[in-house]
Design a protein around this motif. Structure first.
Motif, PDB file in Angstrom:
ATOM      1  N   MET A   1     -23.207  -5.537  10.353  1.00 14.87           N
ATOM      2  CA  MET A   1     -23.968  -5.254   9.130  1.00 14.87           C
ATOM      3  C   MET A   1     -23.610  -6.258   8.045  1.00 14.87           C
ATOM      4  SD  MET A   1     -24.398  -1.712   7.055  1.00 14.87           S
ATOM      5  CE  MET A   1     -23.417  -0.737   8.167  1.00 14.87           C
ATOM      6  N   PHE A   3     -23.101  -8.078   4.250  1.00 12.83           N
ATOM      7  CA  PHE A   3     -22.309  -7.741   3.071  1.00 12.83           C
ATOM      8  C   PHE A   3     -23.046  -6.763   2.142  1.00 12.83           C
ATOM      9  CE2 PHE A   3     -21.000  -8.820  -1.303  1.00 12.83           C
ATOM     10  CZ  PHE A   3     -19.637  -8.594  -1.211  1.00 12.83           C
ATOM     11  N   SER A   5     -25.846  -4.966   2.748  1.00 12.05           N
ATOM     12  CA  SER A   5     -26.299  -3.691   3.313  1.00 12.05           C
ATOM     13  C   SER A   5     -25.146  -2.696   3.381  1.00 12.05           C
ATOM     14  CB  SER A   5     -26.995  -3.864   4.658  1.00 12.05           C
ATOM     15  OG  SER A   5     -26.420  -4.901   5.377  1.00 12.05           O
ATOM     16  N   LYS A   6     -23.926  -3.229   3.461  1.00 13.75           N
ATOM     17  CA  LYS A   6     -22.768  -2.324   3.405  1.00 13.75           C
ATOM     18  C   LYS A   6     -22.632  -1.706   2.010  1.00 13.75           C
ATOM     19  CE  LYS A   6     -19.883  -5.018   5.832  1.00 13.75           C
ATOM     20  NZ  LYS A   6     -18.666  -5.770   5.989  1.00 13.75           N
ATOM     21  N   LEU A   7     -23.004  -2.492   1.003  1.00 19.38           N
ATOM     22  CA  LEU A   7     -22.878  -1.991  -0.372  1.00 19.38           C
ATOM     23  C   LEU A   7     -23.939  -0.953  -0.720  1.00 19.38           C
ATOM     24  CD1 LEU A   7     -22.274  -5.197  -2.545  1.00 19.38           C
ATOM     25  CD2 LEU A   7     -20.588  -3.555  -1.753  1.00 19.38           C
ATOM     26  N   LYS A   9     -25.898   1.665   0.566  1.00 19.75           N
ATOM     27  CA  LYS A   9     -26.173   2.608   1.655  1.00 19.75           C
ATOM     28  C   LYS A   9     -27.289   3.583   1.300  1.00 19.75           C
ATOM     29  CE  LYS A   9     -22.150   2.324   4.501  1.00 19.75           C
ATOM     30  NZ  LYS A   9     -20.944   2.027   3.690  1.00 19.75           N
ATOM     31  N   ARG A  14     -30.638   0.844  -3.034  1.00 21.82           N
ATOM     32  CA  ARG A  14     -31.459  -0.271  -2.537  1.00 21.82           C
ATOM     33  C   ARG A  14     -32.631  -0.550  -3.482  1.00 21.82           C
ATOM     34  NH1 ARG A  14     -30.076   1.889   2.498  1.00 21.82           N
ATOM     35  NH2 ARG A  14     -31.999   3.072   2.707  1.00 21.82           N
ATOM     36  N   GLU A  91     -20.807 -17.405   1.848  1.00 20.55           N
ATOM     37  CA  GLU A  91     -20.315 -16.020   1.934  1.00 20.55           C
ATOM     38  C   GLU A  91     -19.047 -15.844   1.108  1.00 20.55           C
ATOM     39  OE1 GLU A  91     -19.889 -14.405   5.861  1.00 20.55           O
ATOM     40  OE2 GLU A  91     -21.798 -15.281   6.486  1.00 20.55           O
ATOM     41  N   GLU A  95     -18.286 -13.193  -1.858  1.00 21.17           N
ATOM     42  CA  GLU A  95     -17.181 -12.244  -1.710  1.00 21.17           C
ATOM     43  C   GLU A  95     -16.123 -12.443  -2.784  1.00 21.17           C
ATOM     44  OE1 GLU A  95     -15.752 -12.255   2.300  1.00 21.17           O
ATOM     45  OE2 GLU A  95     -17.727 -11.663   3.068  1.00 21.17           O
ATOM     46  N   TYR A  98     -17.261 -10.938  -5.896  1.00 22.22           N
ATOM     47  CA  TYR A  98     -17.111  -9.491  -5.726  1.00 22.22           C
ATOM     48  C   TYR A  98     -15.665  -9.080  -6.000  1.00 22.22           C
ATOM     49  CZ  TYR A  98     -17.393  -4.905  -3.562  1.00 22.22           C
ATOM     50  OH  TYR A  98     -17.338  -3.561  -3.334  1.00 22.22           O
ATOM     51  N   GLU A 311     -22.529  -4.895  -8.518  1.00 21.73           N
ATOM     52  CA  GLU A 311     -22.938  -5.170  -7.129  1.00 21.73           C
ATOM     53  C   GLU A 311     -24.429  -5.496  -7.065  1.00 21.73           C
ATOM     54  OE1 GLU A 311     -19.587  -2.263  -5.108  1.00 21.73           O
ATOM     55  OE2 GLU A 311     -21.659  -1.618  -5.141  1.00 21.73           O
ATOM     56  N   ASP A 320     -30.698 -11.576  -0.337  1.00 22.67           N
ATOM     57  CA  ASP A 320     -30.155 -11.091   0.922  1.00 22.67           C
ATOM     58  C   ASP A 320     -29.604 -12.228   1.784  1.00 22.67           C
ATOM     59  OD1 ASP A 320     -33.393  -9.633   1.258  1.00 22.67           O
ATOM     60  OD2 ASP A 320     -32.864 -11.698   0.857  1.00 22.67           O
TER      61      ASP A 320
END
Ligand SMILES: Nc1nc2c(ncn2[C@@H]2O[C@H](COP(=O)(O)OP(=O)(O)O)[C@@H](O)[C@H]2O)c(=O)[nH]1
Ligand SMILES: [Mg+2]
Length: 322
Positions: A1, A3, A5-7, A9, A14, A91, A95, A98, A311, A320
């Protein structure tokens, strides 16, 4: 999954993230677009890669200090994490942002509103930044939550300001309070609170003129407003929200610093994020002000105001990708 889409949920997250993505297309083109192009054209061991990365961030108003700190950290992590391709570096950039900013405790976007009291929210900031518009948008949000809201016309200085707020109150179906143009803003607050006590109002959203021409006058005016509000309602104002126009970049940041010197700011509303390629100002505000951004404006319409979420902001900036 991936980065993001993990955030995100839940469906609600979304949808909200998507609003940032739509609103922030200019910033995404400038930051993500330029970083992507850079990574496609330069190899990871080329000398000027990091200089150019810094330049992209500074151009997007991330701020010099913030940029240098961020890129230094990135440089170290490239080695320790053995990053070998440009995809992995992209990436890592996301990250890294983040880790540096999301888990920060000033990332609170809560608005201090409680049941069973009259809540007073004061909106300050220079002319044209979007105070009146934001008040309309916030009123809409609160009314949808079932609150009884009143807009208070504390900008008695500028011609037409009272009428503009009245129009917003009609649009969102809120109560409205004004005295005549030119009257003392603190007396407007006093009268509005009296009215609110008699009519069971839950939240007062107070507009102000916020003239910055003279720091001393501004300080006196805001002091007087605060004193009157606080005398009538203990603990009020519950929020003093400084409205900053994202399109004014570093200039907005220096305005913010002046306002923060003359009064206690509890949160920032960053408007017109949709109108700028320099949305990196969020990072500069975060780094230099130590005041949470509570809302962002992503357009002129009633529904174009979002609670600030770092986020979702990152998603707006990088879409994305991962
Ligand atoms: N694109 C965009 N325009 C905005 C936003 N917020 C406010 N505006 C516009 O900014 C202009 C000034 O807003 P106004 O509320 O009158 O500013 P005030 O002088 O601080 O009260 C108006 O044309 C608004 O429609 C936003 O988030 N995005
Ligand atoms: Mg106004």
């Amino acid at each position: 999954m991936g980065f993001f889409s993990k955030l995100f949920k839940t469906k609600e997250r979304r949808i909200n993230a998507q609003k940032y993505k739509i609103g922030m297309s200019k910033t995404r083109d400038s930051i993500f677009g330029n970083v992507k192009e850079l990574l496609e054209t330069k190899s990871l061991d080329s000398d000027d890669l990091f200089d150019e990365l810094e330049e992209i961030f500074i151009m997007a108003d991330v701020g010099v200090n913030t940029t240098v700190k961020f890129v230094d950290q990135l440089r170290k992590n490239i080695k320790t994490k053995k990053i070998t391709s440009s995809d992995l570096l992209m990436e890592l950039i996301i990250e890294e942002m983040y880790t540096m900013y999301v888990k920060d405790d000033i990332a609170v976007n809560e608005i201090n509103i409680e049941d069973n009291r009259i809540n007073v929210l004061l909106f300050v900031g220079v002319n044209g930044v979007g105070k009146t518009t934001t008040i309309g948008k916030v009123a809409n949000e609160l009314i949808q939550q079932g609150k009884k809201v009143m807009l208070v016309a504390g900008d008695t200085f500028r011609a037409g300001a009272i009428e503009q707020l009245r129009i917003w109150s009609e649009r969102v179906n809120s109560e409205f309070y004004c005295n005549e143009e030119g009257s003392d803003p603190s007396s407007v607050m006093f009268d509005a609170i009296k009215y609110a006590k008699e009519h069971d109002i839950d939240v007062l959203l107070c507009d102000t003129a916020g003239r910055l021409q003279n720091k001393k006058n501004l300080m006196n005016e805001l002091d007087k407003i605060n004193r009157v509000i606080n005398r009538e309602i203990e603990g009020a104002p519950h929020e003093t929200l400084l409205v900053v126009d994202a399109t004014t970049g570093q200039n907005g940041l220096s305005q913010a610093k002046i306002f923060n010197e003359v009064t206690t700011i509890t949160g920032i509303v960053l408007t017109k994020l949709d109108g700028t390629a320099k949305g990196g100002i969020v990072l500069a505000i975060r780094e230099e002000m130590g005041i949470p951004i509570k809302y962002v404006g992503l357009g002129e319409k009633l529904e174009d105001l979002e609670r600030f979420d770092f986020e979702e902001y990152l998603f707006g900036m990088f879409g994305d990708v991962i």
